[in-house]
Design a protein around this motif. Sequence first.
Motif, PDB file in Angstrom:
ATOM      1  N   HIS A  87      -9.611  12.120   1.673  1.00 41.65           N
ATOM      2  CA  HIS A  87      -9.542  10.638   2.102  1.00 41.65           C
ATOM      3  C   HIS A  87      -8.305  10.228   2.139  1.00 41.65           C
ATOM      4  O   HIS A  87      -7.604  10.348   1.280  1.00 41.65           O
ATOM      5  CB  HIS A  87     -10.564   9.970   0.943  1.00 41.65           C
ATOM      6  N   LYS A  88      -8.119   9.087   3.176  1.00 34.88           N
ATOM      7  CA  LYS A  88      -6.861   8.624   3.387  1.00 34.88           C
ATOM      8  C   LYS A  88      -6.953   7.202   3.755  1.00 34.88           C
ATOM      9  O   LYS A  88      -7.928   6.635   4.424  1.00 34.88           O
ATOM     10  CB  LYS A  88      -6.059   9.202   4.354  1.00 34.88           C
ATOM     11  N   LEU A  89      -6.133   6.055   2.984  1.00 33.55           N
ATOM     12  CA  LEU A  89      -6.355   4.855   3.334  1.00 33.55           C
ATOM     13  C   LEU A  89      -4.886   4.598   3.986  1.00 33.55           C
ATOM     14  O   LEU A  89      -3.906   5.187   3.455  1.00 33.55           O
ATOM     15  CB  LEU A  89      -6.303   4.027   2.113  1.00 33.55           C
ATOM     16  N   ARG A  90      -5.021   3.997   5.136  1.00 29.43           N
ATOM     17  CA  ARG A  90      -3.677   4.155   5.888  1.00 29.43           C
ATOM     18  C   ARG A  90      -3.513   2.632   6.358  1.00 29.43           C
ATOM     19  O   ARG A  90      -4.419   1.885   6.687  1.00 29.43           O
ATOM     20  CB  ARG A  90      -3.854   4.732   7.286  1.00 29.43           C
ATOM     21  N   LEU A  91      -2.328   1.935   6.254  1.00 31.36           N
ATOM     22  CA  LEU A  91      -2.232   0.658   6.919  1.00 31.36           C
ATOM     23  C   LEU A  91      -0.371   0.513   7.108  1.00 31.36           C
ATOM     24  O   LEU A  91       0.291   1.309   6.771  1.00 31.36           O
ATOM     25  CB  LEU A  91      -2.274  -0.568   5.834  1.00 31.36           C
ATOM     26  N   GLY A  92      -0.463  -0.409   8.288  1.00 36.34           N
ATOM     27  CA  GLY A  92       1.012  -0.679   8.581  1.00 36.34           C
ATOM     28  C   GLY A  92       1.045  -1.331  10.078  1.00 36.34           C
ATOM     29  O   GLY A  92      -0.049  -1.202  10.745  1.00 36.34           O
ATOM     30  N   PRO A  93       2.132  -1.643  10.527  1.00 40.13           N
ATOM     31  CA  PRO A  93       2.270  -2.167  11.876  1.00 40.13           C
ATOM     32  C   PRO A  93       2.491  -1.112  12.899  1.00 40.13           C
ATOM     33  O   PRO A  93       3.151  -0.118  12.574  1.00 40.13           O
ATOM     34  CB  PRO A  93       3.606  -2.971  12.011  1.00 40.13           C
ATOM     35  N   SER A  94       2.466  -1.555  14.192  1.00 41.31           N
ATOM     36  CA  SER A  94       2.803  -0.823  15.446  1.00 41.31           C
ATOM     37  C   SER A  94       3.360  -1.926  16.217  1.00 41.31           C
ATOM     38  O   SER A  94       3.166  -3.027  16.323  1.00 41.31           O
ATOM     39  CB  SER A  94       1.313  -0.193  16.130  1.00 41.31           C
ATOM     40  N   SER A 101       3.437   3.609  25.484  1.00 48.35           N
ATOM     41  CA  SER A 101       4.171   4.169  24.411  1.00 48.35           C
ATOM     42  C   SER A 101       4.293   3.207  23.237  1.00 48.35           C
ATOM     43  O   SER A 101       4.159   2.027  23.488  1.00 48.35           O
ATOM     44  CB  SER A 101       5.515   4.676  24.726  1.00 48.35           C
ATOM     45  N   GLU A 102       4.310   3.377  21.990  1.00 47.22           N
ATOM     46  CA  GLU A 102       4.264   2.591  20.725  1.00 47.22           C
ATOM     47  C   GLU A 102       5.019   3.415  19.875  1.00 47.22           C
ATOM     48  O   GLU A 102       4.861   4.642  19.430  1.00 47.22           O
ATOM     49  CB  GLU A 102       3.102   2.095  20.306  1.00 47.22           C
ATOM     50  N   ILE A 103       5.231   2.633  18.678  1.00 46.51           N
ATOM     51  CA  ILE A 103       5.869   3.416  17.437  1.00 46.51           C
ATOM     52  C   ILE A 103       4.929   2.780  16.537  1.00 46.51           C
ATOM     53  O   ILE A 103       4.937   1.632  16.362  1.00 46.51           O
ATOM     54  CB  ILE A 103       7.400   2.875  17.248  1.00 46.51           C
ATOM     55  N   GLU A 104       4.536   3.750  15.495  1.00 43.20           N
ATOM     56  CA  GLU A 104       3.620   3.225  14.333  1.00 43.20           C
ATOM     57  C   GLU A 104       4.849   3.419  13.002  1.00 43.20           C
ATOM     58  O   GLU A 104       5.314   4.618  12.876  1.00 43.20           O
ATOM     59  CB  GLU A 104       2.638   4.081  14.196  1.00 43.20           C
ATOM     60  N   LEU A 105       4.537   2.673  12.075  1.00 47.18           N
ATOM     61  CA  LEU A 105       5.001   2.729  10.890  1.00 47.18           C
ATOM     62  C   LEU A 105       3.868   2.567   9.880  1.00 47.18           C
ATOM     63  O   LEU A 105       2.988   1.706   9.996  1.00 47.18           O
ATOM     64  CB  LEU A 105       5.960   1.592  10.524  1.00 47.18           C
ATOM     65  N   ARG A 106       3.493   3.613   8.926  1.00 49.04           N
ATOM     66  CA  ARG A 106       2.468   3.516   8.253  1.00 49.04           C
ATOM     67  C   ARG A 106       2.787   3.780   6.771  1.00 49.04           C
ATOM     68  O   ARG A 106       3.686   4.827   6.335  1.00 49.04           O
ATOM     69  CB  ARG A 106       1.366   4.571   8.716  1.00 49.04           C
ATOM     70  N   TRP A 107       1.976   3.355   5.885  1.00 49.69           N
ATOM     71  CA  TRP A 107       1.746   3.821   4.703  1.00 49.69           C
ATOM     72  C   TRP A 107       0.435   4.477   4.347  1.00 49.69           C
ATOM     73  O   TRP A 107      -0.550   3.831   4.797  1.00 49.69           O
ATOM     74  CB  TRP A 107       1.988   2.759   3.436  1.00 49.69           C
ATOM     75  N   ALA A 108       0.330   5.464   3.607  1.00 50.49           N
ATOM     76  CA  ALA A 108      -0.958   6.354   3.465  1.00 50.49           C
ATOM     77  C   ALA A 108      -1.037   6.890   2.229  1.00 50.49           C
ATOM     78  O   ALA A 108      -0.195   7.530   1.589  1.00 50.49           O
ATOM     79  CB  ALA A 108      -0.907   7.536   4.557  1.00 50.49           C
ATOM     80  N   TYR A 123       5.174   7.557   3.539  1.00 53.79           N
ATOM     81  CA  TYR A 123       5.501   6.608   4.585  1.00 53.79           C
ATOM     82  C   TYR A 123       5.771   7.510   5.986  1.00 53.79           C
ATOM     83  O   TYR A 123       6.496   8.365   5.794  1.00 53.79           O
ATOM     84  CB  TYR A 123       6.848   6.167   4.069  1.00 53.79           C
ATOM     85  N   ILE A 124       5.084   6.976   7.112  1.00 53.87           N
ATOM     86  CA  ILE A 124       4.950   7.650   8.097  1.00 53.87           C
ATOM     87  C   ILE A 124       5.537   6.776   9.329  1.00 53.87           C
ATOM     88  O   ILE A 124       5.274   5.822   9.538  1.00 53.87           O
ATOM     89  CB  ILE A 124       3.684   8.059   8.399  1.00 53.87           C
TER      90      ILE A 124
END
Length: 131
Positions: A87-94, A101-108, A123-124
């Motif tokens: 199970h993963k909880l993911r959040l952050g801005p794009s 195209s887009e860049i995603e920054l995530r904490w999971a 950190y992704i």
Amino acid sequence: GAHEHENDTGERSTERKLGLRLRHDLALTDQTRVVLRGLVGHAWQGDEKYVYYYLEPSYRHAIGPVELMLGYRYHRAIDAGKDHDLHKLRLGPSFELSDHSEIELRWARSWNMHTGAHVSDAYIVEGTWRF
């Protein structure tokens, strides 16, 4: 690929993944939407290789060119041990770079689906190109 460093042992490992991801957006308002993503892929790390899939619903809200995301990912290995069922909880801005195209920054945060044990925090940085 993903590079991991084990703090306790100092070991480093590299995981590589290749997959096909599909995405469907459901607009709620001009700035808010629900995004459904699914992926089928192949992962390999050292001698271990396996096929996996994930399903990910997420809630997204745009503020100008920045979109904030909160999502849940159901990650399941098809031909590997239960250690890869997560199970993963993911959040952050794009950040939108263009229409394609887009860049995603995530904490999971990940935890094992079967035991509930905490597996990792990550950190992704991810680049997405749509066609």
